[in-house]
Scaffold this motif. Structure first.
Motif, PDB file in Angstrom:
ATOM      1  N   SER A 132       0.812  -1.206   0.000  1.00  0.00           N
ATOM      2  CA  SER A 132       0.000   0.000   0.000  1.00  0.00           C
ATOM      3  C   SER A 132       0.850   1.262   0.000  1.00  0.00           C
ATOM      4  CB  SER A 132      -0.938  -0.004   1.222  1.00  0.00           C
ATOM      5  OG  SER A 132      -0.244  -0.426   2.382  1.00  0.00           O
ATOM      6  N   MET A 133       0.166   2.388  -0.147  1.00  0.00           N
ATOM      7  CA  MET A 133       0.788   3.714  -0.170  1.00  0.00           C
ATOM      8  C   MET A 133       0.196   4.568   0.946  1.00  0.00           C
ATOM      9  SD  MET A 133       2.810   3.572  -2.816  1.00  0.00           S
ATOM     10  CE  MET A 133       3.295   5.291  -2.613  1.00  0.00           C
ATOM     11  N   MET A 134       0.989   5.538   1.415  1.00  0.00           N
ATOM     12  CA  MET A 134       0.458   6.555   2.325  1.00  0.00           C
ATOM     13  C   MET A 134       1.187   7.868   2.087  1.00  0.00           C
ATOM     14  SD  MET A 134      -0.106   6.551   6.488  1.00  0.00           S
ATOM     15  CE  MET A 134      -1.462   5.370   6.409  1.00  0.00           C
ATOM     16  N   LEU A 135       0.416   8.958   2.100  1.00  0.00           N
ATOM     17  CA  LEU A 135       0.949  10.314   1.943  1.00  0.00           C
ATOM     18  C   LEU A 135       0.514  11.155   3.133  1.00  0.00           C
ATOM     19  CD1 LEU A 135       2.199  12.645   0.096  1.00  0.00           C
ATOM     20  CD2 LEU A 135      -0.167  13.037  -0.644  1.00  0.00           C
ATOM     21  N   SER A 136       1.462  11.845   3.747  1.00  0.00           N
ATOM     22  CA  SER A 136       1.152  12.841   4.770  1.00  0.00           C
ATOM     23  C   SER A 136       1.620  14.198   4.276  1.00  0.00           C
ATOM     24  CB  SER A 136       1.850  12.527   6.100  1.00  0.00           C
ATOM     25  OG  SER A 136       1.259  11.430   6.753  1.00  0.00           O
ATOM     26  N   VAL A 137       0.696  15.142   4.178  1.00  0.00           N
ATOM     27  CA  VAL A 137       1.015  16.516   3.794  1.00  0.00           C
ATOM     28  C   VAL A 137       1.112  17.333   5.079  1.00  0.00           C
ATOM     29  CG1 VAL A 137       0.295  18.533   2.482  1.00  0.00           C
ATOM     30  CG2 VAL A 137      -0.186  16.230   1.606  1.00  0.00           C
ATOM     31  N   LEU A 138       2.281  17.926   5.301  1.00  0.00           N
ATOM     32  CA  LEU A 138       2.560  18.607   6.563  1.00  0.00           C
ATOM     33  C   LEU A 138       2.335  20.119   6.442  1.00  0.00           C
ATOM     34  CD1 LEU A 138       5.808  16.603   7.259  1.00  0.00           C
ATOM     35  CD2 LEU A 138       3.648  16.362   8.491  1.00  0.00           C
ATOM     36  N   PRO A 139       2.012  20.788   7.550  1.00  0.00           N
ATOM     37  CA  PRO A 139       1.775  22.238   7.515  1.00  0.00           C
ATOM     38  C   PRO A 139       3.082  23.022   7.525  1.00  0.00           C
ATOM     39  CG  PRO A 139       1.456  21.428   9.737  1.00  0.00           C
ATOM     40  CD  PRO A 139       1.767  20.223   8.898  1.00  0.00           C
ATOM     41  N   LEU A 140       3.975  22.644   6.618  1.00  0.00           N
ATOM     42  CA  LEU A 140       5.288  23.267   6.525  1.00  0.00           C
ATOM     43  C   LEU A 140       5.604  23.563   5.068  1.00  0.00           C
ATOM     44  CD1 LEU A 140       7.295  20.886   8.917  1.00  0.00           C
ATOM     45  CD2 LEU A 140       6.617  23.248   9.412  1.00  0.00           C
ATOM     46  N   PRO A 141       6.360  24.630   4.802  1.00  0.00           N
ATOM     47  CA  PRO A 141       6.773  24.868   3.419  1.00  0.00           C
ATOM     48  C   PRO A 141       7.711  23.777   2.952  1.00  0.00           C
ATOM     49  CG  PRO A 141       7.908  26.373   4.924  1.00  0.00           C
ATOM     50  CD  PRO A 141       6.861  25.668   5.723  1.00  0.00           C
ATOM     51  N   SER A 142       7.790  23.583   1.660  1.00  0.00           N
ATOM     52  CA  SER A 142       8.555  22.463   1.103  1.00  0.00           C
ATOM     53  C   SER A 142      10.038  22.541   1.431  1.00  0.00           C
ATOM     54  CB  SER A 142       8.361  22.409  -0.412  1.00  0.00           C
ATOM     55  OG  SER A 142       8.795  23.628  -1.016  1.00  0.00           O
ATOM     56  N   ASN A 143      10.554  23.730   1.719  1.00  0.00           N
ATOM     57  CA  ASN A 143      11.985  23.885   2.013  1.00  0.00           C
ATOM     58  C   ASN A 143      12.265  23.946   3.514  1.00  0.00           C
ATOM     59  OD1 ASN A 143      10.883  26.348   2.607  1.00  0.00           O
ATOM     60  ND2 ASN A 143      12.254  27.558   1.295  1.00  0.00           N
ATOM     61  N   ALA A 144      11.297  23.515   4.329  1.00  0.00           N
ATOM     62  CA  ALA A 144      11.444  23.636   5.783  1.00  0.00           C
ATOM     63  C   ALA A 144      12.476  22.680   6.354  1.00  0.00           C
ATOM     64  CB  ALA A 144      10.098  23.405   6.463  1.00  0.00           C
ATOM     65  N   LEU A 145      12.831  21.652   5.616  1.00  0.00           N
ATOM     66  CA  LEU A 145      13.718  20.609   6.120  1.00  0.00           C
ATOM     67  C   LEU A 145      14.956  20.512   5.236  1.00  0.00           C
ATOM     68  CD1 LEU A 145      13.576  18.534   8.475  1.00  0.00           C
ATOM     69  CD2 LEU A 145      12.676  16.887   6.822  1.00  0.00           C
ATOM     70  N   LYS A 146      16.126  20.673   5.840  1.00  0.00           N
ATOM     71  CA  LYS A 146      17.362  20.534   5.088  1.00  0.00           C
ATOM     72  C   LYS A 146      17.635  19.053   4.790  1.00  0.00           C
ATOM     73  CE  LYS A 146      19.469  24.690   7.061  1.00  0.00           C
ATOM     74  NZ  LYS A 146      20.587  25.233   7.878  1.00  0.00           N
ATOM     75  N   THR A 147      18.419  18.829   3.765  1.00  0.00           N
ATOM     76  CA  THR A 147      18.687  17.462   3.331  1.00  0.00           C
ATOM     77  C   THR A 147      19.268  16.602   4.442  1.00  0.00           C
ATOM     78  OG1 THR A 147      19.006  18.123   1.021  1.00  0.00           O
ATOM     79  CG2 THR A 147      20.003  16.040   1.715  1.00  0.00           C
ATOM     80  N   GLU A 148      20.254  17.127   5.168  1.00  0.00           N
ATOM     81  CA  GLU A 148      20.886  16.340   6.228  1.00  0.00           C
ATOM     82  C   GLU A 148      19.911  16.050   7.355  1.00  0.00           C
ATOM     83  OE1 GLU A 148      23.803  14.776   6.141  1.00  0.00           O
ATOM     84  OE2 GLU A 148      23.838  15.493   4.079  1.00  0.00           O
ATOM     85  N   GLU A 149      19.010  16.971   7.644  1.00  0.00           N
ATOM     86  CA  GLU A 149      18.001  16.738   8.672  1.00  0.00           C
ATOM     87  C   GLU A 149      17.040  15.635   8.231  1.00  0.00           C
ATOM     88  OE1 GLU A 149      17.488  21.160  10.689  1.00  0.00           O
ATOM     89  OE2 GLU A 149      16.543  20.765   8.750  1.00  0.00           O
ATOM     90  N   ALA A 150      16.635  15.697   6.966  1.00  0.00           N
ATOM     91  CA  ALA A 150      15.728  14.673   6.439  1.00  0.00           C
ATOM     92  C   ALA A 150      16.389  13.305   6.474  1.00  0.00           C
ATOM     93  CB  ALA A 150      15.308  15.030   5.012  1.00  0.00           C
ATOM     94  N   LYS A 151      17.666  13.225   6.095  1.00  0.00           N
ATOM     95  CA  LYS A 151      18.391  11.956   6.137  1.00  0.00           C
ATOM     96  C   LYS A 151      18.439  11.405   7.560  1.00  0.00           C
ATOM     97  CE  LYS A 151      22.297  11.438   4.003  1.00  0.00           C
ATOM     98  NZ  LYS A 151      23.685  11.717   3.519  1.00  0.00           N
ATOM     99  N   ALA A 152      18.741  12.273   8.517  1.00  0.00           N
ATOM    100  CA  ALA A 152      18.840  11.837   9.910  1.00  0.00           C
ATOM    101  C   ALA A 152      17.503  11.311  10.425  1.00  0.00           C
ATOM    102  CB  ALA A 152      19.338  12.987  10.783  1.00  0.00           C
TER     103      ALA A 152
END
Length: 468
Positions: A148-168
């Motif tokens: 199955s699939m799941m999508l969560s849309v967050l109340p944050l702008p698309s650039n709110a998370l830096k790449t290294e933070e997302a990786k962590a």
């Protein structure tokens, strides 16, 4: 008495010798030929009534022969497949058509459809939709029940998370691979683990501990968790979202080792019920829905579907909690399951093996590859497609073919051009192994309406080639 007289009654092969042996004993007991022939006719008409007596061996043979004949008749395929519509025929390899043709020759098949992402699978092709009457096919659902699939849309702008933070975050809160689970101290609970259904069948009870240890994790192959940008070009009243670009999480996961063992167990039972089925259809052996085995599979299949969605629930909950946010929208759908569905006034069992439910107004998710967009869609309820759509882009290279044909440097160059950071992921899951998702979406505009687009940015997958 002689063999010729026995044969005239219609006895065949082994039964002739057994009938002659019994007739000889009756003849020695003083019965006339006509009396013996009448008794033999009685054994033919109702062999069950003669079990345990002088005619026991003959009666048992007749019952066995009748069973084989009935099994053969019930397993015989239609001489030609029922017609079925195809979307995106130019994108589909011949092998998928061949597999769908076999499925549409099953005596239980009533309708079907082939989606534009279709490719060869086991039994029913991936991207195949099959409606059957009073029967369920374990391999019509697939090994990864409830994938199955799941999508969560967050109340944050698309650039709110830096790449290294997302990786962590992905490294800390997701787990991938066959047999892999969170450490016990980090494992979370879910209501699905406490359902009474686990006690309903021995196999479910046996697999309960495995399900507990793997809850909230993902398998190998094409399973993923991604941070990316969800874009909505216009406000949508159905989702409540305003137009804009949002930070979002998209995941693809299934029922792990639990679902795989359920699938294999019930496939063996189905094949044992149809020993005479044509070799080309062996992976499409079915269970009568009203039988004990059919009801057991239906119960286990639906539990596996709920368990798969529970895995998504925990993945998304962990990541949202780590960000301190509550999603504005969460959408999910299964694409490896069977459903009871009314078609032309009759309840049929609709198998979707790699196909998205797309009833009128129903939201669904159709991903691309690790470096290509996925789409939030709303179903149009097309009856010809049995209210279905594709479940993704679909493979254009099998796993071995991808490993043999693609160079790691070329895959990395593709990821770099699209700004993708990949954790894990084997060559067999390279974007070049998949059809272009834009082509697939373009072939099904009468099946779904596209509402928004998800573009992956940081992707985590397993590094192996297994498919559990």
């Amino acid at each position: 008495m002689n063999g010729k007289q026995i044969t005239k009654l219609g006895f065949e092969r082994k039964a002739i010798g057994l009938a002659l042996s019994a007739a000889t004993l009756r003849e020695r007991a003083g019965l006339s030929r006509d009396e013996i022939l009448n008794e033999l006719r009685g054994v033919q008409a109702n062999p069950e009534a003669f079990l345990g007596g002088l005619y026991n061996d003959l009666a048992a043979e007749l019952i066995a022969v009748r069973g084989v004949q009935e099994a053969r008749a019930f397993s015989d395929l239609r001489p030609t497949p029922l017609p079925y519509p195809v979307w995106g025929a130019d994108l589909i390899d011949p092998g998928a058509h061949t597999q769908m043709d076999v499925a549409m020759r099953l005596p239980i098949s009533r309708a079907g459809a082939l989606m534009p992402d279709a490719h060869v699978g086991y039994g029913l092709p991936i991207g195949g939709v099959l409606a059957t009457e009073d029967a369920v096919i374990p391999y019509g659902v697939g090994v990864d029940i409830g994938c199955s699939m799941m999508l969560s849309v967050l109340p944050l702008p698309s650039n709110a998370l830096k790449t290294e933070e997302a990786k962590a975050l992905l490294m800390r809160h997701t787990r991938f691979g066959a047999g892999v689970g969170f450490e016990k101290r980090d494992r979370e609970d879910h209501a699905v683990l406490h359902e009474e259904t686990w006690d309903a069948l021995p196999i479910l009870g046996h697999l309960h501990d495995k399900a507990i240890t793997q809850i909230g994790t993902s398998g190998s192959g094409n399973h993923f968790v991604e941070f990316g940008t969800f874009s909505l070009s216009a406000p949508d009243s159905g989702t409540g979202l305003e137009a804009g670009d949002y930070l979002a999480v998209l995941s693809h996961s299934g029922s792990r080792g639990f679902g795989a063992q359920v699938a294999n167990h019930f496939t063996r039972l189905a094949q044992a019920l149809h020993p005479m089925i044509d070799k080309s259809a062996q992976k499409l052996a079915w269970l009568p829905l009203g039988s004990e085995e059919g009801q057991a599979y239906w119960l286990a299949m639906n539990l596996a579907g709920r368990y798969a969605l529970a895995n998504h629930d925990l993945i998304h909950a962990r990541l949202a909690r780590a960000l301190g946010e509550t999603p504005l929208l969460r959408v999910s759908n299964s694409h490896n399951l069977a459903w009871k569905q009314q078609i032309d006034g009759k309840e049929l069992i609709v198998h979707r093996k790699g196909a998205t439910p797309a009833a009128a107004g129903q939201l669904g998710l159709i991903p691309g590859s690790m470096a290509d967009p996925g789409f939030l869609v709303r179903g149009r309820g097309n009856p010809a497609a049995l209210a279905s759509a594709s479940h993704g882009a679909g493979r254009q290279l099998g796993r071995k073919a991808a490993i043999n044909a693609l160079a790691k440097k070329d895959v990395q160059a593709y990821l770099d051009r699209h700004g993708i950071t990949l954790i894990g992921g084997g060559i067999d899951e390279a974007p070049q192994a998949y059809k272009r998702i834009e082509d697939v979406i373009a072939r099904q505009t009468d099946l779904v309406d596209v509402l928004g687009q998800f573009m992956p940015k940081v992707v985590r997958m397993d590094t192996g080639n297994e498919d559990v």
